[in-house]
Design an enzyme around this catalytic site. Structure first.
Site, PDB file in Angstrom:
ATOM      1  N   GLU A   1       0.857  -1.181   0.000  1.00  0.00           N
ATOM      2  CA  GLU A   1       0.000   0.000   0.000  1.00  0.00           C
ATOM      3  C   GLU A   1       0.891   1.228   0.000  1.00  0.00           C
ATOM      4  O   GLU A   1       1.739   1.383   0.882  1.00  0.00           O
ATOM      5  CB  GLU A   1      -0.845   0.076   1.274  1.00  0.00           C
ATOM      6  CG  GLU A   1      -2.046  -0.812   1.355  1.00  0.00           C
ATOM      7  CD  GLU A   1      -2.767  -0.563   2.672  1.00  0.00           C
ATOM      8  OE1 GLU A   1      -2.843   0.614   3.114  1.00  0.00           O
ATOM      9  OE2 GLU A   1      -3.225  -1.527   3.276  1.00  0.00           O
TER      10      GLU A   1
ATOM     11  N   TYR B   1     -11.396  -4.607   3.617  1.00  0.00           N
ATOM     12  CA  TYR B   1     -10.493  -4.167   4.683  1.00  0.00           C
ATOM     13  C   TYR B   1     -11.296  -4.059   5.974  1.00  0.00           C
ATOM     14  O   TYR B   1     -12.124  -3.173   6.125  1.00  0.00           O
ATOM     15  CB  TYR B   1      -9.909  -2.812   4.300  1.00  0.00           C
ATOM     16  CG  TYR B   1      -8.749  -2.311   5.127  1.00  0.00           C
ATOM     17  CD1 TYR B   1      -8.743  -2.374   6.522  1.00  0.00           C
ATOM     18  CD2 TYR B   1      -7.653  -1.717   4.507  1.00  0.00           C
ATOM     19  CE1 TYR B   1      -7.682  -1.896   7.271  1.00  0.00           C
ATOM     20  CE2 TYR B   1      -6.584  -1.223   5.235  1.00  0.00           C
ATOM     21  CZ  TYR B   1      -6.604  -1.307   6.623  1.00  0.00           C
ATOM     22  OH  TYR B   1      -5.552  -0.827   7.351  1.00  0.00           O
TER      23      TYR B   1
ATOM     24  N   ASP C   1      -5.984   8.152  10.185  1.00  0.00           N
ATOM     25  CA  ASP C   1      -4.619   7.822  10.568  1.00  0.00           C
ATOM     26  C   ASP C   1      -4.296   8.309  11.966  1.00  0.00           C
ATOM     27  O   ASP C   1      -4.691   9.399  12.380  1.00  0.00           O
ATOM     28  CB  ASP C   1      -3.621   8.441   9.577  1.00  0.00           C
ATOM     29  CG  ASP C   1      -3.760   7.855   8.185  1.00  0.00           C
ATOM     30  OD1 ASP C   1      -3.988   6.631   8.101  1.00  0.00           O
ATOM     31  OD2 ASP C   1      -3.664   8.596   7.196  1.00  0.00           O
TER      32      ASP C   1
END
Length: 275
Positions: free
Chosen positions: A53, A179, A64
């Site tokens: 990735e 995911y 994040d």
């Protein structure tokens, strides 16, 4: 699934035949600089990474944690733009023609130049698909057909508390793999995982069935974490913050690259045999 089998599908088929779990490694393009990013990816692949990735830094990375936020900010301050990030992808593609490459970033990177414009640039750079944490299924009507037009995988995210009906929609619209976020909150290395994570992986696998692999990420930083996820049924483990931590804490480049290769090898070893 994708109409046309791309490198992601081919890799999962090969790994399933070997009864292996995939190791997916995340790096921030341009951190600590573009040339070193390519060397970091080389080291991770040498250790056994199956899929890479490439994170395109964004000014407001809502999914994040602090580690990746700091790396993204440093990359932006160093002059990394989306087009320069794609130059990293292009270099990696030339060196590793069969490697599955995903871009992980945020929707505004695509919206600003136009979906068609940026997806075509990604395709030209050798990218195989996208992970867009801020792209909900409900708002993907423009994204999905454009990605399909270029044969790109669309990896959607699900959380431990995603309702089953919505999980089914995510499975139906994801290609490459789904995911699953292993914990509540943002990315970042963790010490341990709780029972709800195991239950979430098992539920995602039950809903996904044989239609699409389930990758699990957020917080994985040790081989024992990988084994925990694999024992719950994960088809791939996704490691990001732990890699960026090692880059940030390195005293010199050679030591860093050696440590990353060793780290990747230890994680891949945990992936070699499903429980």
């Amino acid at each position: 699934m994708l109409e046309e089998k791309n490198r992601i599908n081919a890799t999962f088929e090969r790994l399933f035949e070997r009864n292996e779990c995939a190791l997916v490694c995340y790096v921030v393009a341009g951190y600590p600089n573009a040339n070193t990013t390519v060397e970091i990816i080389d080291a991770l692949i040498a250790g056994g990474a199956d899929i890479i990735e490439i994170g395109i830094p964004f000014s407001d990375p809502i999914a994040d944690g602090p580690t990746i936020q700091r790396a993204s900010q440093a990359a932006l301050e160093g002059g990394t733009t989306p087009n320069r990030a794609l130059q990293v992808a292009r270099q990696v593609r030339r060196k590793h023609p069969n490697l599955p490459l995903l871009v992980m970033t945020y929707s505004n990177i695509f919206v600003k130049p136009g979906w068609d414009d940026f997806i075509s640039k990604c395709k030209d750079a050798g990218v195989d698909g996208f992970i867009l944490p801020d792209m909900p299924i409900e708002e993907s009507s423009e994204y999905l057909p454009k990605a399909a037009e270029y044969g790109m995988a669309t990896v959607f995210l699900a959380s431990p508390n995603t309702p089953e009906e919505r999980l089914k929609k995510i499975v139906q619209n994801s290609s490459g793999f789904m995911y699953l976020v292993s914990v509540y909150g943002i990315t970042g290395a963790r010490g341990t995982f709780e029972d709800y994570t195991k239950e979430a992986v098992q539920r995602a696998k039950r809903v996904a069935g044989k239609r699409i692999p389930v990758g699990v990420g957020f917080g994985i930083s040790k081989p024992e974490h990988a084994r925990f996820m694999i024992s719950a049924g994960a088809d791939a483990i996704i490691v990001g913050s732990a890699i960026v931590d090692k880059i940030a804490g390195a005293k010199n480049k050679n030591n860093m690259l050696t440590e990353l290769e060793t780290f990747s090898r230890s994680l891949k070893k945990a992936c070699l045999s499903r429980v």
